[in-house]
Scaffold this motif. Structure first.
Motif, PDB file in Angstrom:
ATOM      1  N   PHE A 195       0.800  -1.116   0.003  1.00  0.00           N
ATOM      2  CA  PHE A 195      -0.137  -0.072   0.050  1.00  0.00           C
ATOM      3  C   PHE A 195       0.799   1.382  -0.140  1.00  0.00           C
ATOM      4  O   PHE A 195       1.847   1.195   0.613  1.00  0.00           O
ATOM      5  N   LYS A 196       0.433   2.213  -0.900  1.00  0.00           N
ATOM      6  CA  LYS A 196       1.204   3.556  -0.475  1.00  0.00           C
ATOM      7  C   LYS A 196       0.924   4.186   0.646  1.00  0.00           C
ATOM      8  O   LYS A 196       0.086   3.773   1.866  1.00  0.00           O
ATOM      9  N   SER A 197       1.774   5.088   1.074  1.00  0.00           N
ATOM     10  CA  SER A 197       1.892   5.781   2.218  1.00  0.00           C
ATOM     11  C   SER A 197       0.486   6.341   2.706  1.00  0.00           C
ATOM     12  O   SER A 197      -0.250   7.095   2.062  1.00  0.00           O
ATOM     13  N   GLY A 198       0.000   5.954   3.929  1.00  0.00           N
ATOM     14  CA  GLY A 198      -1.221   6.491   4.296  1.00  0.00           C
ATOM     15  C   GLY A 198      -2.333   5.745   3.996  1.00  0.00           C
ATOM     16  O   GLY A 198      -3.481   6.092   4.400  1.00  0.00           O
ATOM     17  N   ALA A 199      -2.378   4.891   2.745  1.00  0.00           N
ATOM     18  CA  ALA A 199      -3.535   4.688   2.016  1.00  0.00           C
ATOM     19  C   ALA A 199      -4.347   3.610   2.774  1.00  0.00           C
ATOM     20  O   ALA A 199      -5.329   3.517   2.645  1.00  0.00           O
ATOM     21  N   PHE A 200      -3.567   2.826   3.628  1.00  0.00           N
ATOM     22  CA  PHE A 200      -4.538   1.445   4.223  1.00  0.00           C
ATOM     23  C   PHE A 200      -5.662   2.144   5.126  1.00  0.00           C
ATOM     24  O   PHE A 200      -6.469   1.217   5.185  1.00  0.00           O
ATOM     25  N   ARG A 201      -5.454   3.185   5.606  1.00  0.00           N
ATOM     26  CA  ARG A 201      -6.563   3.764   6.182  1.00  0.00           C
ATOM     27  C   ARG A 201      -8.012   3.557   5.666  1.00  0.00           C
ATOM     28  O   ARG A 201      -9.126   3.812   6.195  1.00  0.00           O
ATOM     29  N   HIS A 202      -7.970   3.462   4.280  1.00  0.00           N
ATOM     30  CA  HIS A 202      -9.229   3.685   3.469  1.00  0.00           C
ATOM     31  C   HIS A 202      -9.931   2.287   3.416  1.00  0.00           C
ATOM     32  O   HIS A 202     -10.794   1.973   2.506  1.00  0.00           O
ATOM     33  N   PHE A 203      -9.198   1.309   4.011  1.00  0.00           N
ATOM     34  CA  PHE A 203      -9.615   0.008   3.906  1.00  0.00           C
ATOM     35  C   PHE A 203      -9.873  -0.891   5.084  1.00  0.00           C
ATOM     36  O   PHE A 203     -10.205  -1.878   5.311  1.00  0.00           O
ATOM     37  N   SER A 204      -9.599  -0.012   6.339  1.00  0.00           N
ATOM     38  CA  SER A 204      -9.455  -0.806   7.440  1.00  0.00           C
ATOM     39  C   SER A 204     -10.609  -0.048   8.559  1.00  0.00           C
ATOM     40  O   SER A 204     -10.505   1.227   8.429  1.00  0.00           O
ATOM     41  N   PRO A 205     -10.944  -0.837   9.437  1.00  0.00           N
ATOM     42  CA  PRO A 205     -11.894  -0.072  10.601  1.00  0.00           C
ATOM     43  C   PRO A 205     -10.970   0.353  11.559  1.00  0.00           C
ATOM     44  O   PRO A 205     -11.298   1.134  12.424  1.00  0.00           O
ATOM     45  N   LEU A 206      -9.744   0.322  11.720  1.00  0.00           N
ATOM     46  CA  LEU A 206      -8.559   0.639  12.613  1.00  0.00           C
ATOM     47  C   LEU A 206      -7.979   1.801  11.893  1.00  0.00           C
ATOM     48  O   LEU A 206      -7.758   1.710  10.480  1.00  0.00           O
ATOM     49  N   GLY A 207      -7.562   2.855  12.601  1.00  0.00           N
ATOM     50  CA  GLY A 207      -6.632   3.741  12.286  1.00  0.00           C
ATOM     51  C   GLY A 207      -5.303   3.543  12.278  1.00  0.00           C
ATOM     52  O   GLY A 207      -5.007   2.537  13.032  1.00  0.00           O
ATOM     53  N   HIS A 208      -4.366   4.362  11.814  1.00  0.00           N
ATOM     54  CA  HIS A 208      -2.811   4.068  11.789  1.00  0.00           C
ATOM     55  C   HIS A 208      -2.246   3.965  13.063  1.00  0.00           C
ATOM     56  O   HIS A 208      -1.326   3.315  13.457  1.00  0.00           O
ATOM     57  N   THR A 209      -2.778   4.740  14.083  1.00  0.00           N
ATOM     58  CA  THR A 209      -2.304   4.871  15.371  1.00  0.00           C
ATOM     59  C   THR A 209      -2.286   3.336  16.012  1.00  0.00           C
ATOM     60  O   THR A 209      -1.753   3.055  16.942  1.00  0.00           O
ATOM     61  N   GLU A 210      -3.252   2.573  15.726  1.00  0.00           N
ATOM     62  CA  GLU A 210      -3.459   1.217  16.143  1.00  0.00           C
ATOM     63  C   GLU A 210      -3.021   0.010  15.475  1.00  0.00           C
ATOM     64  O   GLU A 210      -2.666  -1.128  15.739  1.00  0.00           O
ATOM     65  N   ILE A 211      -2.330   0.428  14.339  1.00  0.00           N
ATOM     66  CA  ILE A 211      -1.804  -0.567  13.327  1.00  0.00           C
ATOM     67  C   ILE A 211      -0.341  -0.404  13.062  1.00  0.00           C
ATOM     68  O   ILE A 211       0.385  -1.361  12.829  1.00  0.00           O
ATOM     69  N   ILE A 212       0.235   0.653  13.207  1.00  0.00           N
ATOM     70  CA  ILE A 212       1.788   0.755  12.950  1.00  0.00           C
ATOM     71  C   ILE A 212       2.454  -0.085  13.991  1.00  0.00           C
ATOM     72  O   ILE A 212       2.279  -0.052  15.210  1.00  0.00           O
ATOM     73  N   ASN A 213       3.701  -0.775  13.564  1.00  0.00           N
ATOM     74  CA  ASN A 213       4.561  -1.663  14.381  1.00  0.00           C
ATOM     75  C   ASN A 213       3.744  -2.679  14.829  1.00  0.00           C
ATOM     76  O   ASN A 213       4.233  -3.295  15.887  1.00  0.00           O
ATOM     77  N   SER A 214       2.595  -3.047  14.246  1.00  0.00           N
ATOM     78  CA  SER A 214       1.811  -4.282  14.462  1.00  0.00           C
ATOM     79  C   SER A 214       1.799  -5.260  13.535  1.00  0.00           C
ATOM     80  O   SER A 214       2.268  -5.055  12.211  1.00  0.00           O
ATOM     81  N   TYR A 215       1.141  -6.339  13.685  1.00  0.00           N
ATOM     82  CA  TYR A 215       1.158  -7.713  12.832  1.00  0.00           C
ATOM     83  C   TYR A 215      -0.181  -8.310  12.732  1.00  0.00           C
ATOM     84  O   TYR A 215      -0.529  -9.443  12.975  1.00  0.00           O
ATOM     85  N   LEU A 216      -1.273  -7.316  12.873  1.00  0.00           N
ATOM     86  CA  LEU A 216      -2.507  -7.804  12.912  1.00  0.00           C
ATOM     87  C   LEU A 216      -2.870  -8.781  11.820  1.00  0.00           C
ATOM     88  O   LEU A 216      -2.539  -8.454  10.662  1.00  0.00           O
ATOM     89  N   SER A 217      -3.920  -9.775  12.199  1.00  0.00           N
ATOM     90  CA  SER A 217      -4.239 -10.695  11.145  1.00  0.00           C
ATOM     91  C   SER A 217      -5.237 -10.254  10.479  1.00  0.00           C
ATOM     92  O   SER A 217      -6.037  -9.389  10.929  1.00  0.00           O
TER      93      SER A 217
END
Length: 263
Positions: free
Chosen positions: A81-103
């Protein structure tokens, strides 16, 4: 490392840089901090990070360096994904997903579980990618963020012009005070604009050095905005945990996750 990439459809090209297949039979390289996010679907066993065995499908969103451990052959499909783009696909914001490995199941619950089942029943890579793309289009339709401030444009501008852009002026263009801008930027993307700028500079420098296989990398670092050799070595160490001389080796010139830009 054996890599092959596929372009996304027009429906996703604003958000997804590429799909790629990675096959690796040797030790994986150190992962440096990045600005995007990757969604991985393992064809063989998943790998291990910090003594944690990851699920068969998960995100990888490093804003710090990390070391991947594996005792088996690595083989996976990745969505970059391009920078910042995943927030348009996820119910979670980037503050909750950076440095994580959510399934995938952590993120999308039953629909994610259904996708995994379909992928397991599909043998052809092209068919797997088509399933992933259809899934992402459905999630974009559900989670795409509508905003008054064009934050997609903000992060794209900072990514492309990291070496020349003035953060105060960038904040002014959003009609926000610098303090408001920083708070909103971190809320949307999980890190401050200043750290994003630093990571982008490092990422761009490392990419150019590795793709050119140039062991005389100082001029590339200077072209990317580092003041001198000392500045580059210090910043590289702070963000990667190692020295440039230890990282830029012949092994890493042939064993990395960087591609030439598609545009």
């Amino acid at each position: 490392m054996n890599k092959k990439y596929y372009k996304p459809s027009k429906n996703l090209s604003s958000y997804v840089d590429r799909y790629f297949i990675c096959k690796q039979f040797e030790k994986l390289p150190l992962i440096l901090p990045g600005t995007g996010l990757e969604l991985l679907f393992h064809i063989n066993e998943s790998f291990n990070i910090n003594n944690q065995t990851l699920s068969e499908a998960h995100i990888l969103c490093p804003r710090e360096h990390l070391k991947i451990n594996t005792n088996s052959k690595v083989n996976y499909i990745a969505v970059r994904f391009k920078s910042g783009a995943f927030r348009h696909f996820s119910p979670l914001g980037h503050t909750e997903i950076i440095n994580s490995y959510l399934s995938v199941e952590d993120l999308w619950k039953n629909s994610g579980k259904t996708l995994i089942s379909k992928l397991q029943e599909t043998s052809e890579i092209n068919d797997k990618i088509q399933l992933i793309e259809q899934f992402l289009i459905s999630k974009l339709s559900k989670y795409q963020i509508k905003e008054t401030t064009n934050w997609d444009g903000v992060i794209t501008s900072l990514y492309k012009n990291f070496n020349t852009i003035n953060l105060q002026e960038l904040a002014c263009n959003t009609n926000l005070s610098y303090r408001q801008f920083e708070r909103n930027f971190k809320q949307h993307f999980g890190i401050t604009s200043k750290k994003f700028q630093r990571i982008t500079r490092l990422q761009n420098t490392v990419k150019q050095v590795l793709l050119s296989k140039n062991t005389h990398y100082l001029h590339i670092a200077l072209d990317n905005g580092y003041y001198d050799q000392s500045h580059f070595i210090k910043d590289f160490f702070l963000l990667s945990g190692t020295k440039p001389s230890n990282y830029f080796t012949m092994d890493n010139f042939d064993n990395h996750f960087y591609y030439e830009s598609l545009v």
